[in-house]
Design a protein around this motif. Structure first.
Motif, PDB file in Angstrom:
ATOM      1  N   GLU A  99       0.865  -1.124   0.184  1.00  0.00           N
ATOM      2  CA  GLU A  99      -0.013  -0.040   0.079  1.00  0.00           C
ATOM      3  C   GLU A  99       1.063   1.065   0.098  1.00  0.00           C
ATOM      4  OE1 GLU A  99      -4.143   1.224   2.321  1.00  0.00           O
ATOM      5  OE2 GLU A  99      -2.482   0.069   3.575  1.00  0.00           O
ATOM      6  N   PHE A 100       0.617   2.403  -0.683  1.00  0.00           N
ATOM      7  CA  PHE A 100       1.251   3.556  -0.811  1.00  0.00           C
ATOM      8  C   PHE A 100       0.844   4.474   0.102  1.00  0.00           C
ATOM      9  CE2 PHE A 100       2.769   1.120  -4.472  1.00  0.00           C
ATOM     10  CZ  PHE A 100       3.902   1.309  -4.306  1.00  0.00           C
ATOM     11  N   TYR A 101       1.612   5.520   0.286  1.00  0.00           N
ATOM     12  CA  TYR A 101       1.194   6.629   1.358  1.00  0.00           C
ATOM     13  C   TYR A 101       1.422   7.782   0.948  1.00  0.00           C
ATOM     14  CZ  TYR A 101      -0.035   2.701   4.696  1.00  0.00           C
ATOM     15  OH  TYR A 101      -0.296   1.482   5.084  1.00  0.00           O
ATOM     16  N   GLU A 102       0.974   8.895   1.584  1.00  0.00           N
ATOM     17  CA  GLU A 102       1.222  10.398   1.056  1.00  0.00           C
ATOM     18  C   GLU A 102       2.693  10.669   1.583  1.00  0.00           C
ATOM     19  OE1 GLU A 102      -1.608  13.061   2.179  1.00  0.00           O
ATOM     20  OE2 GLU A 102      -3.128  12.088   1.399  1.00  0.00           O
ATOM     21  N   ASN A 103       3.473  11.481   1.007  1.00  0.00           N
ATOM     22  CA  ASN A 103       4.744  11.790   1.358  1.00  0.00           C
ATOM     23  C   ASN A 103       4.400  12.647   2.710  1.00  0.00           C
ATOM     24  OD1 ASN A 103       6.307  10.725  -0.469  1.00  0.00           O
ATOM     25  ND2 ASN A 103       6.624  12.468  -1.596  1.00  0.00           N
ATOM     26  N   ASN A 104       5.270  12.345   3.801  1.00  0.00           N
ATOM     27  CA  ASN A 104       4.822  12.610   5.022  1.00  0.00           C
ATOM     28  C   ASN A 104       5.908  13.703   5.524  1.00  0.00           C
ATOM     29  OD1 ASN A 104       4.588  12.744   7.924  1.00  0.00           O
ATOM     30  ND2 ASN A 104       3.023  11.081   7.770  1.00  0.00           N
ATOM     31  N   GLU A 105       5.795  14.790   6.150  1.00  0.00           N
ATOM     32  CA  GLU A 105       6.822  15.544   6.677  1.00  0.00           C
ATOM     33  C   GLU A 105       7.479  15.131   8.092  1.00  0.00           C
ATOM     34  OE1 GLU A 105       5.597  19.782   6.650  1.00  0.00           O
ATOM     35  OE2 GLU A 105       4.829  19.506   4.519  1.00  0.00           O
ATOM     36  N   LYS A 106       6.605  14.259   8.525  1.00  0.00           N
ATOM     37  CA  LYS A 106       7.183  13.723  10.144  1.00  0.00           C
ATOM     38  C   LYS A 106       8.179  12.617   9.957  1.00  0.00           C
ATOM     39  CE  LYS A 106       3.010  15.666  11.872  1.00  0.00           C
ATOM     40  NZ  LYS A 106       1.689  15.416  12.413  1.00  0.00           N
ATOM     41  N   GLY A 107       8.516  12.050   8.637  1.00  0.00           N
ATOM     42  CA  GLY A 107       9.326  11.004   8.769  1.00  0.00           C
ATOM     43  C   GLY A 107      10.619  11.046   9.028  1.00  0.00           C
ATOM     44  N   CYS A 108      11.358  10.028   9.521  1.00  0.00           N
ATOM     45  CA  CYS A 108      12.897  10.044   9.967  1.00  0.00           C
ATOM     46  C   CYS A 108      13.430   9.811   8.802  1.00  0.00           C
ATOM     47  CB  CYS A 108      12.890   9.316  11.361  1.00  0.00           C
ATOM     48  SG  CYS A 108      11.862  10.059  12.858  1.00  0.00           S
ATOM     49  N   ARG A 109      14.730  10.123   8.572  1.00  0.00           N
ATOM     50  CA  ARG A 109      15.529   9.688   7.734  1.00  0.00           C
ATOM     51  C   ARG A 109      16.843   9.004   8.140  1.00  0.00           C
ATOM     52  NH1 ARG A 109      14.599  13.163   2.910  1.00  0.00           N
ATOM     53  NH2 ARG A 109      16.930  13.019   2.473  1.00  0.00           N
ATOM     54  N   HIS A 110      17.094   7.755   7.569  1.00  0.00           N
ATOM     55  CA  HIS A 110      18.254   6.912   8.134  1.00  0.00           C
ATOM     56  C   HIS A 110      19.017   6.698   6.995  1.00  0.00           C
ATOM     57  CE1 HIS A 110      15.366   6.299  11.558  1.00  0.00           C
ATOM     58  NE2 HIS A 110      14.630   5.979  10.457  1.00  0.00           N
ATOM     59  N   ILE A 111      20.543   6.673   7.135  1.00  0.00           N
ATOM     60  CA  ILE A 111      21.343   6.550   5.873  1.00  0.00           C
ATOM     61  C   ILE A 111      21.610   4.939   6.234  1.00  0.00           C
ATOM     62  CG2 ILE A 111      23.543   6.837   5.056  1.00  0.00           C
ATOM     63  CD1 ILE A 111      23.380   9.791   5.980  1.00  0.00           C
ATOM     64  N   LEU A 112      21.602   4.211   5.260  1.00  0.00           N
ATOM     65  CA  LEU A 112      22.036   2.837   5.294  1.00  0.00           C
ATOM     66  C   LEU A 112      23.096   2.823   4.303  1.00  0.00           C
ATOM     67  CD1 LEU A 112      18.881   0.766   5.101  1.00  0.00           C
ATOM     68  CD2 LEU A 112      20.457   1.028   6.950  1.00  0.00           C
ATOM     69  N   GLU A 113      24.220   2.178   4.688  1.00  0.00           N
ATOM     70  CA  GLU A 113      25.584   1.884   3.895  1.00  0.00           C
ATOM     71  C   GLU A 113      25.799   0.278   3.845  1.00  0.00           C
ATOM     72  OE1 GLU A 113      28.866   4.703   4.824  1.00  0.00           O
ATOM     73  OE2 GLU A 113      27.488   5.109   6.758  1.00  0.00           O
ATOM     74  N   ALA A 114      26.697   0.206   3.142  1.00  0.00           N
ATOM     75  CA  ALA A 114      27.215  -1.418   2.883  1.00  0.00           C
ATOM     76  C   ALA A 114      27.265  -2.164   4.205  1.00  0.00           C
ATOM     77  CB  ALA A 114      28.424  -1.500   2.200  1.00  0.00           C
ATOM     78  N   GLU A 115      26.808  -3.228   4.317  1.00  0.00           N
ATOM     79  CA  GLU A 115      26.934  -4.109   5.619  1.00  0.00           C
ATOM     80  C   GLU A 115      25.900  -3.731   6.672  1.00  0.00           C
ATOM     81  OE1 GLU A 115      30.501  -5.151   6.814  1.00  0.00           O
ATOM     82  OE2 GLU A 115      31.476  -5.590   4.673  1.00  0.00           O
ATOM     83  N   GLU A 116      25.055  -2.825   6.218  1.00  0.00           N
ATOM     84  CA  GLU A 116      23.958  -2.257   7.357  1.00  0.00           C
ATOM     85  C   GLU A 116      22.350  -2.705   6.782  1.00  0.00           C
ATOM     86  OE1 GLU A 116      26.063   1.543   9.095  1.00  0.00           O
ATOM     87  OE2 GLU A 116      24.519   1.856   7.784  1.00  0.00           O
ATOM     88  N   TYR A 117      21.805  -2.910   7.592  1.00  0.00           N
ATOM     89  CA  TYR A 117      20.056  -3.371   7.388  1.00  0.00           C
ATOM     90  C   TYR A 117      19.309  -2.821   8.472  1.00  0.00           C
ATOM     91  CZ  TYR A 117      20.841  -6.295  11.494  1.00  0.00           C
ATOM     92  OH  TYR A 117      20.913  -6.862  12.813  1.00  0.00           O
ATOM     93  N   ALA A 118      18.052  -2.665   7.951  1.00  0.00           N
ATOM     94  CA  ALA A 118      16.691  -2.105   8.481  1.00  0.00           C
ATOM     95  C   ALA A 118      16.146  -3.394   8.613  1.00  0.00           C
ATOM     96  CB  ALA A 118      16.197  -0.907   7.927  1.00  0.00           C
ATOM     97  N   ILE A 119      15.369  -3.374   9.657  1.00  0.00           N
ATOM     98  CA  ILE A 119      14.263  -4.432   9.824  1.00  0.00           C
ATOM     99  C   ILE A 119      12.989  -3.693  10.144  1.00  0.00           C
ATOM    100  CG2 ILE A 119      13.081  -6.159  11.196  1.00  0.00           C
ATOM    101  CD1 ILE A 119      15.886  -6.940  12.254  1.00  0.00           C
ATOM    102  N   LEU A 120      11.997  -3.661   9.248  1.00  0.00           N
ATOM    103  CA  LEU A 120      10.731  -3.090   9.197  1.00  0.00           C
ATOM    104  C   LEU A 120       9.659  -3.826   9.302  1.00  0.00           C
ATOM    105  CD1 LEU A 120      12.225  -1.112   5.883  1.00  0.00           C
ATOM    106  CD2 LEU A 120      11.811  -0.063   7.856  1.00  0.00           C
ATOM    107  N   TYR A 121       8.890  -3.311  10.272  1.00  0.00           N
ATOM    108  CA  TYR A 121       7.558  -4.056  10.647  1.00  0.00           C
ATOM    109  C   TYR A 121       6.254  -3.558  10.040  1.00  0.00           C
ATOM    110  CZ  TYR A 121      10.189  -6.415  14.352  1.00  0.00           C
ATOM    111  OH  TYR A 121      11.321  -7.355  14.787  1.00  0.00           O
ATOM    112  N   PRO A 122       5.246  -4.062   9.952  1.00  0.00           N
ATOM    113  CA  PRO A 122       4.220  -3.401   9.308  1.00  0.00           C
ATOM    114  C   PRO A 122       3.803  -1.933   9.661  1.00  0.00           C
ATOM    115  CG  PRO A 122       3.537  -5.886   9.545  1.00  0.00           C
ATOM    116  CD  PRO A 122       5.147  -5.333  10.284  1.00  0.00           C
ATOM    117  N   GLU A 123       4.079  -1.578  10.921  1.00  0.00           N
ATOM    118  CA  GLU A 123       3.900  -0.276  11.480  1.00  0.00           C
ATOM    119  C   GLU A 123       4.717   0.880  11.017  1.00  0.00           C
ATOM    120  OE1 GLU A 123       5.951  -2.466  14.696  1.00  0.00           O
ATOM    121  OE2 GLU A 123       4.517  -3.134  13.267  1.00  0.00           O
ATOM    122  N   ASP A 124       6.211   0.270  10.468  1.00  0.00           N
ATOM    123  CA  ASP A 124       7.108   0.952   9.810  1.00  0.00           C
ATOM    124  C   ASP A 124       6.841   1.527   8.158  1.00  0.00           C
ATOM    125  OD1 ASP A 124       8.347   1.153  12.296  1.00  0.00           O
ATOM    126  OD2 ASP A 124       9.010  -1.077  11.668  1.00  0.00           O
TER     127      ASP A 124
END
Length: 152
Positions: free
Chosen positions: A103-128
């Motif tokens: 499902e797609f969502y409107e762009n949101n000004e309240k988002g947090c920005r995270h930099i991901l580089e090589a050998e890094e990961y994000a675990i994203l749950y349905p609420e994320d």
């Protein structure tokens, strides 16, 4: 949401009984330099997607969310921004596609920005709700990534 390096992945095995197999696939895929494609790990319960792309400019990105799967997004090479917002602060602008679990969502000004580089990961749950693959300072770069889909 979790952000970390691959060498710490074993700390998160307790969060989900499929995480150990998910991270073992990431390690194997990285070591064997698997080509772009979809890889079955445990049927539709657990599968991996190896992707290569050029990061998007800010205005090209879209927030997305999933209901049936947790995403583990691991950067093999390159660097990107992934922006996240809690689903309680997001407004859907498309209907949920049950077949594609997206499902797609409107762009949101309240988002947090995270930099991901090589050998890094994000675990994203349905609420994320997340907007992956974004360029840093609008400077596009090439990224190779593994996304493991973990059914909940």
């Amino acid at each position: 949401m979790v952000l970390d390096k691959l060498n710490n992945s074993n700390m998160y095995y307790v969060l989900n009984d499929k995480f150990e197999n998910a991270f073992e696939f990431i390690k194997k895929a990285t070591k064997e330099n698997l080509p772009v494609g979809k890889y079955e790990i445990d049927g539709d319960n657990l599968y991996g997607l190896v992707q290569e792309y050029t990061t998007k400019l800010e205005e090209e990105g879209k927030f997305e969310g999933h209901r049936k799967y947790i995403d583990i997004q691991y950067i093999i090479s390159g660097i990107e921004i992934i922006e996240t917002v809690n689903i309680s602060k997001a407004i859907a602008n498309t209907e949920y596609n049950e077949i594609k679990d997206i499902e797609f969502y409107e762009n949101n000004e309240k988002g947090c920005r995270h930099i991901l580089e090589a050998e890094e990961y994000a675990i994203l749950y349905p609420e994320d709700i997340h907007k992956p693959g974004m360029s840093i300072n609008n400077k596009q770069t090439n990224v190779k990534k593994i996304v493991v889909k973990v059914k909940i």
